[in-house]
Design a protein around this motif. Structure first.
Motif, PDB file in Angstrom:
ATOM      1  N   ARG A  45       0.843  -1.214   0.000  1.00  0.00           N
ATOM      2  CA  ARG A  45       0.000   0.000   0.000  1.00  0.00           C
ATOM      3  C   ARG A  45       0.867   1.248   0.000  1.00  0.00           C
ATOM      4  O   ARG A  45       0.623   2.191  -0.761  1.00  0.00           O
ATOM      5  N   SER A  46       1.887   1.261   0.862  1.00  0.00           N
ATOM      6  CA  SER A  46       2.796   2.415   0.937  1.00  0.00           C
ATOM      7  C   SER A  46       3.465   2.652  -0.415  1.00  0.00           C
ATOM      8  O   SER A  46       3.548   3.783  -0.895  1.00  0.00           O
ATOM      9  N   ARG A  48       2.474   1.819  -3.451  1.00  0.00           N
ATOM     10  CA  ARG A  48       1.545   2.348  -4.463  1.00  0.00           C
ATOM     11  C   ARG A  48       1.299   3.833  -4.264  1.00  0.00           C
ATOM     12  O   ARG A  48       1.278   4.613  -5.219  1.00  0.00           O
ATOM     13  N   GLU A  49       1.144   4.231  -2.998  1.00  0.00           N
ATOM     14  CA  GLU A  49       0.909   5.644  -2.696  1.00  0.00           C
ATOM     15  C   GLU A  49       2.128   6.498  -3.058  1.00  0.00           C
ATOM     16  O   GLU A  49       2.016   7.535  -3.720  1.00  0.00           O
ATOM     17  N   VAL A  50       3.309   6.037  -2.618  1.00  0.00           N
ATOM     18  CA  VAL A  50       4.545   6.800  -2.852  1.00  0.00           C
ATOM     19  C   VAL A  50       4.866   6.868  -4.347  1.00  0.00           C
ATOM     20  O   VAL A  50       5.222   7.928  -4.870  1.00  0.00           O
ATOM     21  N   GLY A  52       2.808   6.692  -6.832  1.00  0.00           N
ATOM     22  CA  GLY A  52       1.855   7.616  -7.466  1.00  0.00           C
ATOM     23  C   GLY A  52       2.242   9.069  -7.257  1.00  0.00           C
ATOM     24  O   GLY A  52       2.258   9.870  -8.198  1.00  0.00           O
ATOM     25  N   THR A  53       2.580   9.412  -6.016  1.00  0.00           N
ATOM     26  CA  THR A  53       2.969  10.784  -5.682  1.00  0.00           C
ATOM     27  C   THR A  53       4.246  11.186  -6.423  1.00  0.00           C
ATOM     28  O   THR A  53       4.325  12.272  -7.009  1.00  0.00           O
ATOM     29  N   SER A  80       8.735   4.503   0.839  1.00  0.00           N
ATOM     30  CA  SER A  80       7.768   3.412   1.050  1.00  0.00           C
ATOM     31  C   SER A  80       7.994   2.750   2.401  1.00  0.00           C
ATOM     32  O   SER A  80       7.030   2.431   3.114  1.00  0.00           O
ATOM     33  N   LEU A  83       7.007   5.235   5.295  1.00  0.00           N
ATOM     34  CA  LEU A  83       5.549   5.282   5.429  1.00  0.00           C
ATOM     35  C   LEU A  83       5.033   4.021   6.131  1.00  0.00           C
ATOM     36  O   LEU A  83       3.961   4.027   6.722  1.00  0.00           O
TER      37      LEU A  83
END
Length: 238
Positions: A45-46, A48-50, A52-53, A80, A83
Motif C-alpha cells: 500500500r505504501s 503504491r501511494e509513494v 503515485g505521488t 515506502s 511510510l
C-alpha cells in the motif's frame, strides 16, 4: 487485409515480463534479511501511494528536473519503508541500494508464457523489432538477464527518449530507429491508453494484450485484442 508490417514495437512490463512476486512481498523479504519486520500488505500500500505521488511530482523519473532515475527509485523505496514505519536511515539506504540492484535481475522478473516463442517467430518472419517502454535505464540489463535482448534492434525507454507513453513522440522516435513509416508498424502492449490508443494516435497499428476475464475495459475491435501473445502471429501473418 494484408497489414504489410515491417516493424513491431513491444511494451515490456506485463506484456513480455512480469514481476515474480508483488512489490510488497519482495520489499518485506529484503527487510527481513536486514532484521526488520514489515508487513508485505502495508508495504504494498505504501509503495503504491509513494509511487503515485513521485510519478506526479517528477514524471518520467524526474527527467528534466535534475533527478537521475536511480535517485528517483532510491527515494521511492526509502519513502515506502518510512511510510510503513521504518525509521533507521542507515538501514533504509542499504535496503534501497539492494532493491534497486535486485530489480535488474531475472530473480525478480519472469518471462510471460509464449513471449520468447512469439518473439523468435517474429524475428524468423523478418520483422524488425524494438522495445518502447516507460522504464528506466536498467531495462537493457533486465532484458539481457531474462534472455530476450537479442530479439530487438533497439530498446527505447522513456528515460532515454525524454518522453513517456502515451506521448506520441516516443513512438515517433521508435519509428525513426526502426526505419518504418507509422502504417508499416504495430505496437503490442497491455495498457489501453499508454499502448493501444497511444500507438494508434501516432498512426501505427496496435494490438492489446488482454487476458480473458481481465474485466471489461474500453471497447476494442476483437481483431485487435490478443488473449495471449501466441495469438499475435495469426493476426500479422495474413
Amino acid at each position: 487485409a494484408m497489414l504489410r508490417l515491417r516493424l513491431l514495437t513491444w511494451d515490456v512490463k506485463d506484456t513480455l515480463l512480469r514481476l515474480r512476486q508483488p512489490v510488497g512481498q519482495s520489499y518485506a523479504a529484503e527487510a527481513r534479511a536486514h532484521g526488520l519486520q514489515v508487513q508485505p500488505e502495508a508495504l504494498g500500500r505504501s509503495f503504491r501511494e509513494v509511487y503515485g505521488t513521485q510519478s506526479r511530482r517528477f514524471p518520467n523519473y524526474g527527467h528534466g528536473q535534475g533527478l537521475s532515475s536511480r535517485q528517483w527509485w532510491l527515494d521511492v523505496v526509502k519513502q515506502s519503508f518510512r511510510l510503513s514505519g521504518v525509521q533507521d536511515e542507515a538501514a533504509l539506504t542499504k535496503l534501497a541500494e539492494k532493491l534497486y540492484r535486485d530489480y535488474c535481475s531475472s530473480n525478480t522478473w519472469e518471462v510471460l508464457p509464449g513471449a520468447a516463442e512469439t518473439l523468435s517467430r517474429c524475428c524468423q518472419l523478418g520483422f524488425r523489432m524494438g522495445v518502447v517502454s516507460n522504464f528506466d535505464s536498467r531495462l537493457e540489463a533486465v532484458l539481457s538477464q531474462c534472455n530476450l535482448r537479442h530479439h530487438f534492434e533497439f530498446v527505447l525507454t522513456s528515460e532515454a527518449a525524454g518522453f513517456a507513453k502515451p506521448d506520441r513522440r516516443i513512438f515517433e522516435q521508435a519509428l525513426r530507429l526502426g526505419g518504418a513509416r507509422p502504417e508499416q508498424a504495430a505496437h503490442i502492449g497491455d495498457d489501453y491508453s499508454r499502448d493501444y490508443r497511444a500507438a494508434r494516435a501516432a498512426g501505427m497499428h496496435s494490438f492489446l494484450l488482454r487476458a480473458a476475464g481481465q474485466g471489461e475495459g474500453p471497447e476494442v475491435p476483437p481483431e485487435h485484442v490478443l488473449p495471449t501473445l501466441s495469438h499475435l502471429l495469426a493476426r500479422i501473418e495474413k
